[in-house]
Write an enzyme that holds these catalytic residues in place. Structure first.
Site, PDB file in Angstrom:
ATOM      1  N   CYS A  70       0.836  -1.204   0.000  1.00  0.00           N
ATOM      2  CA  CYS A  70       0.000   0.000   0.000  1.00  0.00           C
ATOM      3  C   CYS A  70       0.871   1.255   0.000  1.00  0.00           C
ATOM      4  CB  CYS A  70      -0.910  -0.006   1.228  1.00  0.00           C
ATOM      5  SG  CYS A  70      -1.868   1.523   1.404  1.00  0.00           S
ATOM      6  N   CYS A  73       0.495   3.674   3.334  1.00  0.00           N
ATOM      7  CA  CYS A  73       0.998   3.305   4.653  1.00  0.00           C
ATOM      8  C   CYS A  73       2.347   3.992   4.883  1.00  0.00           C
ATOM      9  CB  CYS A  73       1.160   1.786   4.757  1.00  0.00           C
ATOM     10  SG  CYS A  73      -0.398   0.881   4.889  1.00  0.00           S
ATOM     11  N   HIS A 116      -3.852   1.096   8.371  1.00  0.00           N
ATOM     12  CA  HIS A 116      -4.401   0.626   7.093  1.00  0.00           C
ATOM     13  C   HIS A 116      -5.772  -0.005   7.257  1.00  0.00           C
ATOM     14  CE1 HIS A 116      -4.085  -0.945   2.928  1.00  0.00           C
ATOM     15  NE2 HIS A 116      -4.743  -1.993   3.410  1.00  0.00           N
ATOM     16  N   ASN A 156     -14.097   8.913  -1.020  1.00  0.00           N
ATOM     17  CA  ASN A 156     -14.740   7.742  -1.606  1.00  0.00           C
ATOM     18  C   ASN A 156     -14.378   6.554  -0.724  1.00  0.00           C
ATOM     19  OD1 ASN A 156     -15.509   9.320  -3.831  1.00  0.00           O
ATOM     20  ND2 ASN A 156     -13.654   8.817  -4.947  1.00  0.00           N
ATOM     21  N   HIS A 167      -6.565   1.831   1.877  1.00  0.00           N
ATOM     22  CA  HIS A 167      -6.175   2.637   3.035  1.00  0.00           C
ATOM     23  C   HIS A 167      -7.175   3.781   3.235  1.00  0.00           C
ATOM     24  CE1 HIS A 167      -2.767   3.717   5.781  1.00  0.00           C
ATOM     25  NE2 HIS A 167      -3.449   4.849   5.791  1.00  0.00           N
ATOM     26  N   HIS A 169      -8.564   7.087   3.236  1.00  0.00           N
ATOM     27  CA  HIS A 169      -8.066   8.342   2.675  1.00  0.00           C
ATOM     28  C   HIS A 169      -9.180   9.034   1.901  1.00  0.00           C
ATOM     29  CE1 HIS A 169      -7.936   5.873  -0.957  1.00  0.00           C
ATOM     30  NE2 HIS A 169      -7.766   6.975  -1.670  1.00  0.00           N
ATOM     31  N   GLN A 171      -9.675  12.787  -0.882  1.00  0.00           N
ATOM     32  CA  GLN A 171      -8.980  13.598  -1.882  1.00  0.00           C
ATOM     33  C   GLN A 171      -9.460  15.045  -1.810  1.00  0.00           C
ATOM     34  OE1 GLN A 171      -8.358  11.612  -5.853  1.00  0.00           O
ATOM     35  NE2 GLN A 171      -9.821  10.131  -5.027  1.00  0.00           N
TER      36      GLN A 171
END
Length: 353
Positions: A70, A73, A116, A156, A167, A169, A171
Protein backbone atom coordinates in the site's frame (compact mmCIF):
# COMPACT_ATOMS: atom_id res chain seq x y z
CA UNK A 1 -2.08 21.14 15.30
CA UNK A 2 1.46 21.25 13.90
CA UNK A 3 1.95 21.55 10.16
CA UNK A 4 5.19 20.45 8.45
CA UNK A 5 5.66 20.84 4.69
CA UNK A 6 8.29 18.87 2.78
CA UNK A 7 8.95 17.50 -0.71
CA UNK A 8 8.86 13.98 -2.13
CA UNK A 9 11.64 12.67 -4.35
CA UNK A 10 9.86 13.78 -7.54
CA UNK A 11 9.19 17.30 -6.25
CA UNK A 12 5.58 16.89 -5.14
CA UNK A 13 4.57 18.62 -1.92
CA UNK A 14 3.78 16.55 1.19
CA UNK A 15 2.37 18.02 4.40
CA UNK A 16 2.22 16.37 7.82
CA UNK A 17 -0.54 17.44 10.22
CA UNK A 18 0.34 16.36 13.75
CA UNK A 19 -1.58 16.36 17.02
CA UNK A 20 1.57 17.13 19.05
CA UNK A 21 3.44 20.41 18.62
CA UNK A 22 6.78 18.80 19.42
CA UNK A 23 6.65 16.21 16.60
CA UNK A 24 9.66 16.37 14.29
CA UNK A 25 9.24 15.41 10.63
CA UNK A 26 12.62 15.17 8.89
CA UNK A 27 12.37 11.82 7.07
CA UNK A 28 13.60 11.97 3.45
CA UNK A 29 11.91 10.25 0.51
CA UNK A 30 14.61 7.81 -0.64
CA UNK A 31 12.76 6.44 -3.68
CA UNK A 32 14.44 6.94 -7.11
CA UNK A 33 11.49 8.81 -8.59
CA UNK A 34 11.55 10.93 -11.71
CA UNK A 35 9.39 14.04 -11.90
CA UNK A 36 5.79 13.23 -12.77
CA UNK A 37 4.69 14.17 -16.28
CA UNK A 38 0.98 15.01 -16.51
CA UNK A 39 -1.21 15.63 -19.54
CA UNK A 40 -4.24 17.08 -17.79
CA UNK A 41 -6.46 19.25 -19.97
CA UNK A 42 -9.88 20.81 -19.33
CA UNK A 43 -12.27 20.89 -22.26
CA UNK A 44 -15.60 22.72 -22.41
CA UNK A 45 -18.68 20.88 -23.72
CA UNK A 46 -20.39 23.40 -26.04
CA UNK A 47 -23.83 21.76 -25.75
CA UNK A 48 -24.04 21.12 -22.00
CA UNK A 49 -21.85 24.05 -20.98
CA UNK A 50 -19.86 21.95 -18.49
CA UNK A 51 -16.19 21.00 -18.34
CA UNK A 52 -14.44 17.64 -18.71
CA UNK A 53 -10.92 16.87 -17.49
CA UNK A 54 -8.91 14.80 -19.96
CA UNK A 55 -6.14 12.99 -18.04
CA UNK A 56 -4.80 10.09 -20.09
CA UNK A 57 -1.70 9.69 -17.90
CA UNK A 58 -3.90 8.23 -15.14
CA UNK A 59 -4.17 4.87 -16.92
CA UNK A 60 -0.92 3.82 -15.26
CA UNK A 61 -1.94 4.57 -11.66
CA UNK A 62 -1.75 1.96 -8.91
CA UNK A 63 -4.72 -0.42 -8.94
CA UNK A 64 -5.73 -2.56 -5.93
CA UNK A 65 -2.23 -3.30 -4.59
CA UNK A 66 -1.86 -5.96 -1.87
CA UNK A 67 -1.88 -4.67 1.68
CA UNK A 68 1.89 -5.02 2.09
CA UNK A 69 2.44 -2.77 -0.96
CA UNK A 70 0.00 0.00 0.00
CA UNK A 71 1.51 3.37 -1.03
CA UNK A 72 -0.42 5.22 1.70
CA UNK A 73 1.00 3.30 4.65
CA UNK A 74 4.08 4.76 6.38
CA UNK A 75 7.56 3.79 5.18
CA UNK A 76 8.86 1.10 7.52
CA UNK A 77 10.66 -2.26 7.62
CA UNK A 78 12.59 -1.40 4.48
CA UNK A 79 9.50 -0.69 2.34
CA UNK A 80 9.24 2.84 0.94
CA UNK A 81 5.88 4.50 0.30
CA UNK A 82 4.42 7.91 -0.52
CA UNK A 83 4.90 8.86 3.15
CA UNK A 84 8.62 8.85 4.06
CA UNK A 85 8.12 8.78 7.84
CA UNK A 86 7.49 5.58 9.82
CA UNK A 87 4.25 6.93 11.33
CA UNK A 88 1.87 9.86 10.97
CA UNK A 89 -1.34 11.38 12.31
CA UNK A 90 -2.69 12.87 9.06
CA UNK A 91 -0.93 13.59 5.78
CA UNK A 92 -1.75 15.50 2.59
CA UNK A 93 0.30 15.21 -0.59
CA UNK A 94 0.02 16.04 -4.28
CA UNK A 95 -1.49 13.16 -6.23
CA UNK A 96 1.09 11.33 -8.33
CA UNK A 97 -1.58 10.74 -11.01
CA UNK A 98 -3.71 13.91 -10.83
CA UNK A 99 -6.88 14.53 -12.80
CA UNK A 100 -6.10 18.26 -12.61
CA UNK A 101 -2.64 19.82 -12.69
CA UNK A 102 -0.84 23.07 -13.50
CA UNK A 103 -3.13 25.60 -15.15
CA UNK A 104 -5.93 23.02 -14.90
CA UNK A 105 -5.95 22.98 -11.09
CA UNK A 106 -4.51 20.59 -8.53
CA UNK A 107 -5.34 17.23 -6.91
CA UNK A 108 -4.26 16.11 -3.45
CA UNK A 109 -4.57 12.93 -1.38
CA UNK A 110 -5.57 13.13 2.31
CA UNK A 111 -4.58 10.18 4.52
CA UNK A 112 -6.74 10.19 7.64
CA UNK A 113 -4.62 7.77 9.69
CA UNK A 114 -1.58 5.52 9.33
CA UNK A 115 -3.72 2.50 10.33
CA UNK A 116 -4.40 0.63 7.09
CA UNK A 117 -7.26 -1.39 8.59
CA UNK A 118 -9.19 1.57 10.01
CA UNK A 119 -11.85 3.79 8.48
CA UNK A 120 -12.88 7.38 9.15
CA UNK A 121 -15.56 6.07 11.51
CA UNK A 122 -12.81 4.44 13.61
CA UNK A 123 -11.06 7.75 14.30
CA UNK A 124 -11.15 9.37 17.71
CA UNK A 125 -12.78 12.79 17.99
CA UNK A 126 -9.30 14.30 18.29
CA UNK A 127 -8.20 12.63 15.05
CA UNK A 128 -11.38 13.66 13.22
CA UNK A 129 -10.86 17.26 14.35
CA UNK A 130 -7.31 17.10 12.96
CA UNK A 131 -8.67 16.02 9.56
CA UNK A 132 -11.19 18.88 9.67
CA UNK A 133 -8.33 21.29 10.38
CA UNK A 134 -6.33 19.81 7.50
CA UNK A 135 -9.30 20.22 5.11
CA UNK A 136 -9.65 23.82 6.26
CA UNK A 137 -5.95 24.58 5.86
CA UNK A 138 -5.82 23.08 2.37
CA UNK A 139 -8.95 25.00 1.34
CA UNK A 140 -7.23 28.21 2.41
CA UNK A 141 -3.91 27.43 0.72
CA UNK A 142 -5.40 26.16 -2.55
CA UNK A 143 -7.79 29.10 -2.84
CA UNK A 144 -4.78 31.37 -3.32
CA UNK A 145 -3.49 29.53 -6.40
CA UNK A 146 -4.20 31.61 -9.53
CA UNK A 147 -5.63 28.62 -11.40
CA UNK A 148 -8.11 27.61 -8.67
CA UNK A 149 -11.74 28.72 -8.51
CA UNK A 150 -13.32 26.05 -6.29
CA UNK A 151 -11.97 23.60 -3.66
CA UNK A 152 -13.67 20.23 -3.18
CA UNK A 153 -12.78 17.95 -0.24
CA UNK A 154 -14.26 14.45 -0.44
CA UNK A 155 -13.93 10.80 0.50
CA UNK A 156 -14.74 7.74 -1.61
CA UNK A 157 -15.06 4.62 0.57
CA UNK A 158 -15.45 1.06 -0.70
CA UNK A 159 -14.59 -1.01 -3.76
CA UNK A 160 -18.19 -0.65 -4.98
CA UNK A 161 -17.59 3.09 -5.31
CA UNK A 162 -14.48 2.42 -7.40
CA UNK A 163 -11.82 2.95 -4.74
CA UNK A 164 -8.53 1.38 -5.82
CA UNK A 165 -6.59 1.86 -2.56
CA UNK A 166 -8.02 0.34 0.62
CA UNK A 167 -6.17 2.64 3.04
CA UNK A 168 -8.50 5.20 4.73
CA UNK A 169 -8.07 8.34 2.67
CA UNK A 170 -9.85 11.08 0.79
CA UNK A 171 -8.98 13.60 -1.88
CA UNK A 172 -9.07 17.31 -2.58
CA UNK A 173 -9.75 18.65 -6.06
CA UNK A 174 -8.96 22.29 -6.75
CA UNK A 175 -10.90 23.15 -9.90
CA UNK A 176 -10.11 26.00 -12.31
CA UNK A 177 -13.87 26.57 -12.73
CA UNK A 178 -17.12 26.49 -10.77
CA UNK A 179 -18.43 22.92 -10.89
CA UNK A 180 -21.77 22.24 -12.64
CA UNK A 181 -23.47 21.05 -9.43
CA UNK A 182 -22.47 24.21 -7.57
CA UNK A 183 -23.59 26.34 -10.51
CA UNK A 184 -27.03 24.73 -10.31
CA UNK A 185 -27.23 25.59 -6.61
CA UNK A 186 -26.16 29.17 -7.27
CA UNK A 187 -28.79 29.61 -10.00
CA UNK A 188 -31.49 28.25 -7.68
CA UNK A 189 -30.17 30.50 -4.92
CA UNK A 190 -30.35 33.57 -7.18
CA UNK A 191 -33.86 32.74 -8.41
CA UNK A 192 -35.17 32.22 -4.86
CA UNK A 193 -33.57 35.45 -3.66
CA UNK A 194 -35.22 37.43 -6.44
CA UNK A 195 -38.61 35.74 -6.03
CA UNK A 196 -38.75 36.23 -2.25
CA UNK A 197 -37.28 39.71 -1.99
CA UNK A 198 -33.90 38.66 -0.67
CA UNK A 199 -34.52 35.49 1.35
CA UNK A 200 -31.83 32.78 1.38
CA UNK A 201 -32.73 29.39 -0.13
CA UNK A 202 -30.28 27.40 2.01
CA UNK A 203 -31.75 28.93 5.17
CA UNK A 204 -35.23 28.06 3.98
CA UNK A 205 -34.27 24.44 3.29
CA UNK A 206 -32.63 23.94 6.69
CA UNK A 207 -35.54 25.63 8.49
CA UNK A 208 -38.03 23.41 6.67
CA UNK A 209 -36.10 20.22 7.45
CA UNK A 210 -35.72 21.14 11.13
CA UNK A 211 -39.50 21.29 11.37
CA UNK A 212 -40.02 18.02 9.49
CA UNK A 213 -39.67 14.25 9.85
CA UNK A 214 -36.38 13.62 8.02
CA UNK A 215 -33.96 14.76 10.75
CA UNK A 216 -31.31 12.14 11.56
CA UNK A 217 -29.13 14.01 14.08
CA UNK A 218 -29.74 17.42 15.63
CA UNK A 219 -26.84 18.95 17.53
CA UNK A 220 -26.31 22.39 18.99
CA UNK A 221 -24.28 23.58 16.00
CA UNK A 222 -24.95 20.96 13.28
CA UNK A 223 -28.01 19.27 11.80
CA UNK A 224 -28.12 16.15 9.62
CA UNK A 225 -31.17 15.23 7.56
CA UNK A 226 -32.29 13.18 4.58
CA UNK A 227 -33.31 15.77 1.96
CA UNK A 228 -36.87 15.99 0.66
CA UNK A 229 -35.80 14.97 -2.86
CA UNK A 230 -32.96 12.57 -2.02
CA UNK A 231 -31.33 11.14 -5.13
CA UNK A 232 -29.74 8.11 -3.45
CA UNK A 233 -31.23 5.28 -1.33
CA UNK A 234 -29.53 6.56 1.83
CA UNK A 235 -28.43 10.19 1.52
CA UNK A 236 -27.80 12.63 4.38
CA UNK A 237 -26.93 16.33 4.24
CA UNK A 238 -24.99 17.81 7.16
CA UNK A 239 -25.22 21.60 7.70
CA UNK A 240 -23.77 23.93 10.31
CA UNK A 241 -26.71 25.80 11.84
CA UNK A 242 -24.91 29.10 11.35
CA UNK A 243 -24.57 29.60 7.60
CA UNK A 244 -20.98 30.02 6.37
CA UNK A 245 -19.69 29.82 2.78
CA UNK A 246 -16.78 27.44 3.41
CA UNK A 247 -14.77 25.53 5.99
CA UNK A 248 -12.82 28.67 6.83
CA UNK A 249 -15.98 30.27 8.20
CA UNK A 250 -16.68 27.67 10.90
CA UNK A 251 -16.30 28.99 14.45
CA UNK A 252 -14.63 27.08 17.26
CA UNK A 253 -17.93 25.78 18.67
CA UNK A 254 -18.89 24.22 15.33
CA UNK A 255 -15.39 22.76 14.88
CA UNK A 256 -15.54 21.19 18.32
CA UNK A 257 -18.93 19.58 17.78
CA UNK A 258 -18.29 18.39 14.22
CA UNK A 259 -16.34 15.20 15.14
CA UNK A 260 -19.10 14.07 17.52
CA UNK A 261 -21.85 14.48 14.94
CA UNK A 262 -19.96 13.25 11.87
CA UNK A 263 -18.48 10.16 13.52
CA UNK A 264 -21.94 9.20 14.83
CA UNK A 265 -23.36 9.65 11.33
CA UNK A 266 -20.69 7.47 9.71
CA UNK A 267 -21.12 4.75 12.33
CA UNK A 268 -24.86 4.70 11.70
CA UNK A 269 -24.19 4.34 7.97
CA UNK A 270 -22.16 1.22 8.75
CA UNK A 271 -25.15 -0.26 10.61
CA UNK A 272 -27.91 0.49 8.10
CA UNK A 273 -27.96 -2.99 6.60
CA UNK A 274 -27.52 -4.98 9.80
CA UNK A 275 -24.77 -6.82 11.64
CA UNK A 276 -22.40 -8.95 9.58
CA UNK A 277 -22.79 -6.87 6.43
CA UNK A 278 -19.68 -5.51 4.67
CA UNK A 279 -18.76 -1.91 5.42
CA UNK A 280 -21.18 0.48 3.71
CA UNK A 281 -19.67 2.05 0.59
CA UNK A 282 -20.18 5.80 0.49
CA UNK A 283 -19.17 9.16 -0.89
CA UNK A 284 -18.79 12.08 1.51
CA UNK A 285 -18.58 15.44 -0.27
CA UNK A 286 -18.00 18.95 1.10
CA UNK A 287 -19.79 21.68 -0.85
CA UNK A 288 -18.08 25.07 -0.53
CA UNK A 289 -18.65 28.40 -2.25
CA UNK A 290 -16.39 29.10 -5.24
CA UNK A 291 -13.57 31.59 -4.71
CA UNK A 292 -13.96 33.08 -8.16
CA UNK A 293 -16.27 35.83 -9.35
CA UNK A 294 -20.03 35.12 -9.32
CA UNK A 295 -21.23 37.79 -11.79
CA UNK A 296 -23.21 35.25 -13.85
CA UNK A 297 -25.36 34.49 -10.79
CA UNK A 298 -26.98 37.90 -10.48
CA UNK A 299 -27.51 39.19 -6.97
CA UNK A 300 -25.63 36.31 -5.27
CA UNK A 301 -22.44 36.63 -3.23
CA UNK A 302 -20.16 34.03 -1.63
CA UNK A 303 -21.76 34.70 1.74
CA UNK A 304 -25.13 33.56 0.39
CA UNK A 305 -23.79 30.04 -0.15
CA UNK A 306 -24.06 27.49 2.67
CA UNK A 307 -21.22 25.10 3.43
CA UNK A 308 -22.56 21.55 3.80
CA UNK A 309 -21.51 17.94 3.50
CA UNK A 310 -23.46 15.43 1.43
CA UNK A 311 -23.07 11.77 2.43
CA UNK A 312 -24.63 8.94 0.42
CA UNK A 313 -24.28 5.25 -0.34
CA UNK A 314 -24.94 3.42 -3.60
CA UNK A 315 -26.10 0.31 -1.70
CA UNK A 316 -29.93 0.22 -1.70
CA UNK A 317 -30.39 -2.94 0.36
CA UNK A 318 -28.35 -5.88 1.59
CA UNK A 319 -26.26 -7.23 -1.29
CA UNK A 320 -27.77 -4.88 -3.89
CA UNK A 321 -26.39 -1.68 -5.40
CA UNK A 322 -28.11 1.31 -6.95
CA UNK A 323 -26.77 1.48 -10.51
CA UNK A 324 -27.04 4.64 -12.59
CA UNK A 325 -28.83 3.28 -15.65
CA UNK A 326 -30.66 4.91 -18.55
CA UNK A 327 -32.69 7.60 -16.79
CA UNK A 328 -29.92 8.63 -14.40
CA UNK A 329 -26.91 8.37 -16.72
CA UNK A 330 -28.67 9.30 -19.96
CA UNK A 331 -30.95 12.11 -18.77
CA UNK A 332 -29.77 12.91 -15.22
CA UNK A 333 -33.23 12.07 -13.83
CA UNK A 334 -32.78 10.02 -10.65
CA UNK A 335 -35.23 7.35 -9.53
CA UNK A 336 -34.99 6.53 -5.81
CA UNK A 337 -36.24 3.14 -4.60
CA UNK A 338 -36.47 4.26 -0.95
CA UNK A 339 -38.56 7.13 0.35
CA UNK A 340 -36.51 9.82 2.14
CA UNK A 341 -38.80 9.52 5.15
CA UNK A 342 -38.15 5.76 5.44
CA UNK A 343 -34.41 6.30 5.04
CA UNK A 344 -34.40 8.91 7.82
CA UNK A 345 -36.38 6.61 10.10
CA UNK A 346 -33.90 3.77 9.51
CA UNK A 347 -30.93 6.03 10.27
CA UNK A 348 -32.57 7.19 13.50
CA UNK A 349 -33.11 3.57 14.54
CA UNK A 350 -29.52 2.39 14.10
CA UNK A 351 -27.71 4.10 16.96
CA UNK A 352 -24.02 3.26 16.80
CA UNK A 353 -22.45 1.08 19.47
Amino acid sequence: MKKTSTRLADGRELIYYDLRDDTVRDAVDRRPLERTVTTSEVRRDPLLGDSVAIASHRQGRIYHPPKDECPLCPSRDGRLSEIPDSSYDAVVFENRFPSLAGDSGRCEVVCFTSDHNASFADLTEEQARLVLDAWTDRTSELSHLPSVEQVFCFENRGAEIGVTLGHPHGQIYAYPFTTPRTALMLRSLAAHKEATGGQNLFDAVVESELAGERIVLDGEHWVAFVPYAAHWPYEVHLYPKRRVPDLLGLDEEARTEFPQVYLELLRRFDRIFGEGEPATPYIAAWHQAPFGQLEEFEGVSRDDFALHLELFTIRRTSGKLKFLAGSESGMNVFINDISPEAAAQRLREVASS
